[in-house]
Design an enzyme around this catalytic site. Structure first.
Site, PDB file in Angstrom:
ATOM      1  N   LEU A 178      41.192  43.829  40.849  1.00 44.35           N
ATOM      2  CA  LEU A 178      40.467  44.943  40.249  1.00 44.35           C
ATOM      3  C   LEU A 178      38.971  44.655  40.106  1.00 44.35           C
ATOM      4  O   LEU A 178      38.164  45.592  40.090  1.00 44.35           O
ATOM      5  CB  LEU A 178      41.081  45.302  38.893  1.00 44.35           C
ATOM      6  CG  LEU A 178      42.515  45.845  38.961  1.00 44.35           C
ATOM      7  CD1 LEU A 178      43.014  46.209  37.569  1.00 44.35           C
ATOM      8  CD2 LEU A 178      42.614  47.056  39.889  1.00 44.35           C
ATOM      9  N   HIS A 179      38.595  43.379  40.054  1.00 46.86           N
ATOM     10  CA  HIS A 179      37.153  43.080  39.955  1.00 46.86           C
ATOM     11  C   HIS A 179      36.401  43.419  41.245  1.00 46.86           C
ATOM     12  O   HIS A 179      35.175  43.431  41.259  1.00 46.86           O
ATOM     13  CB  HIS A 179      36.922  41.626  39.529  1.00 46.86           C
ATOM     14  CG  HIS A 179      37.226  40.602  40.575  1.00 46.86           C
ATOM     15  ND1 HIS A 179      36.910  39.266  40.415  1.00 46.86           N
ATOM     16  CD2 HIS A 179      37.833  40.679  41.792  1.00 46.86           C
ATOM     17  CE1 HIS A 179      37.276  38.579  41.477  1.00 46.86           C
ATOM     18  NE2 HIS A 179      37.841  39.411  42.323  1.00 46.86           N
ATOM     19  N   ASP A 180      37.137  43.705  42.317  1.00 49.13           N
ATOM     20  CA  ASP A 180      36.502  44.075  43.587  1.00 49.13           C
ATOM     21  C   ASP A 180      36.061  45.537  43.616  1.00 49.13           C
ATOM     22  O   ASP A 180      35.328  45.932  44.528  1.00 49.13           O
ATOM     23  CB  ASP A 180      37.480  43.861  44.755  1.00 49.13           C
ATOM     24  CG  ASP A 180      37.686  42.394  45.082  1.00 49.13           C
ATOM     25  OD1 ASP A 180      36.753  41.598  44.872  1.00 49.13           O
ATOM     26  OD2 ASP A 180      38.784  42.034  45.543  1.00 49.13           O
TER      27      ASP A 180
END
Length: 349
Positions: A254-256
């Site tokens: 999700l940090h992408d």
């Protein structure tokens, strides 16, 4: 003559150290390429410069140049220098054990990928990344395409990237399976979304043999995976469909992505788990700028790394809370582990 101003010297020294901060990364890369830690480790005792030089992969060796590189590595406190029987010998300082290959906490894969010339290129476009002109991420400006397209078009870089991700995964999973066994209680099926070559979910399959584990990723990633017998491999697009399971896991996924994209992914995950007991296991960074934890600077650095390479971000707990709520989830639980990342159990129902 102007009196020496200690504050000025300290401030200037700080700036000089920052200016040449890249030197530490690249000297470390050189140490890995020369295999220094493994040579000394396999020898069993500290080595003289001459004996060390005889085993280097480059020959002949410039003794003066090697002496100066070792001097810098000793200053970095990665290697030791001592006098034994009247001879100067080089050994391994505690951090150097993470340069030794053959165990699950070796960091060589991450070092080689992060210091790769192409993967460092987006950092030179940091200023351009502040523009809202819609011209793409710094990665796209530096390399002509987005990171996922670049990996698909450059198999050798994709392999380097995957090795780094597998390296990072081994560090995380070692902590996860030891410190968060309760997270996997009651689960019989699990899908690792964006699970790369399957390193993470294979660790889960080994630690919890009763769980049927699947790795789910893009076709070119699955094609490069070893095909572990303990897990199933499925190719697909997480924005369109996620295979059903008791639990969905996403490690450093999700940090992408930006908030809207994360909400879409979380909604797909919600559709994939059962209403009774289903959950999403998120393994990602939680930023806390006030924390004095040794990983705080690393977490802030990774936030910029995401901004440069994918347009994503690392998030604070408040940002995670909002994201999970906006995706229609009922609640969440955070468990901090001995890794850069933490574990967030998100409950859709």
């Amino acid at each position: 003559m102007e009196m020496i101003n200690k504050e000025n010297i300290s401030s200037q020294a700080k700036l000089w150290n920052i200016i040449y901060g890249f030197a530490e990364s690249l000297v470390l890369k050189c140490a890995v390429q020369l295999d220094l830690a493994n040579i000394i480790h396999d020898h069993g005792t500290p080595m003289t410069l001459y004996k060390l030089s005889l085993q280097l992969p480059i020959q002949p060796v410039n003794q003066d140049a090697l002496d100066r590189v070792m001097r810098y590595l000793v200053h970095m406190k990665l290697f030791t220098k001592s006098s034994i029987d009247g001879e100067i010998r080089y050994g391994l300082a505690p951090p150097a054990k993470f340069l030794v290959k053959g165990w699950d906490k070796c960091m060589v894969g991450s070092i080689l990928a992060i210091t790769d010339k192409d993967f460092m290129a987006p950092w030179h476009y940091l200023k351009d990344g502040l523009s809202s002109d819609g011209a793409g991420t710094p990665f796209e400006k530096a390399l002509g395409t987005n990171i996922w397209g670049y990996m698909a078009e450059h198999p050798e870089k994709n392999q380097l990237f995957n090795e780094a991700m597998a390296n990072d995964t081994r560090l995380i999973m070692s902590a996860l399976v030891k410190e968060c066994r309760s997270v996997f209680e009651g689960i019989t099926t699990l899908v690792d979304v964006g699970g790369g070559t399957g390193t993470a979910v294979r660790n889960i399959a080994k630690a919890f043999p009763h769980i049927k584990c699947t790795v789910y990723d893009l076709p070119h990633v699955i094609a490069d995976s070893p095909g572990y017998t303990e897990i199933n491999s499925v190719e697909g697009d997480m924005f369109k469909y996620i295979p059903k399971a008791d639990a969905i896991m996403m490690k450093c996924i999700l940090h992408d992505w930006d908030d809207n994209e994360c909400i879409e992914i979380l909604k797909r995950c919600k559709e994939a788990v059962p209403r009774d007991g289903g959950k999403v296991i998120i393994v990602d960074i939680i930023v806390n700028v006030k924390s004095e934890h040794p990983y705080t600077k690393m977490r802030l650095t990774l936030d910029l790394d995401m901004m440069l390479n994918t347009g994503g971000k690392e998030r604070t707990e408040e940002e995670w809370k909002k994201l999970i709520h906006d995706a229609g989830y009922k609640g969440y639980k955070i468990t901090h582990i001995s890794a850069v990342q933490s574990v967030i159990e998100a409950y859709p129902y």
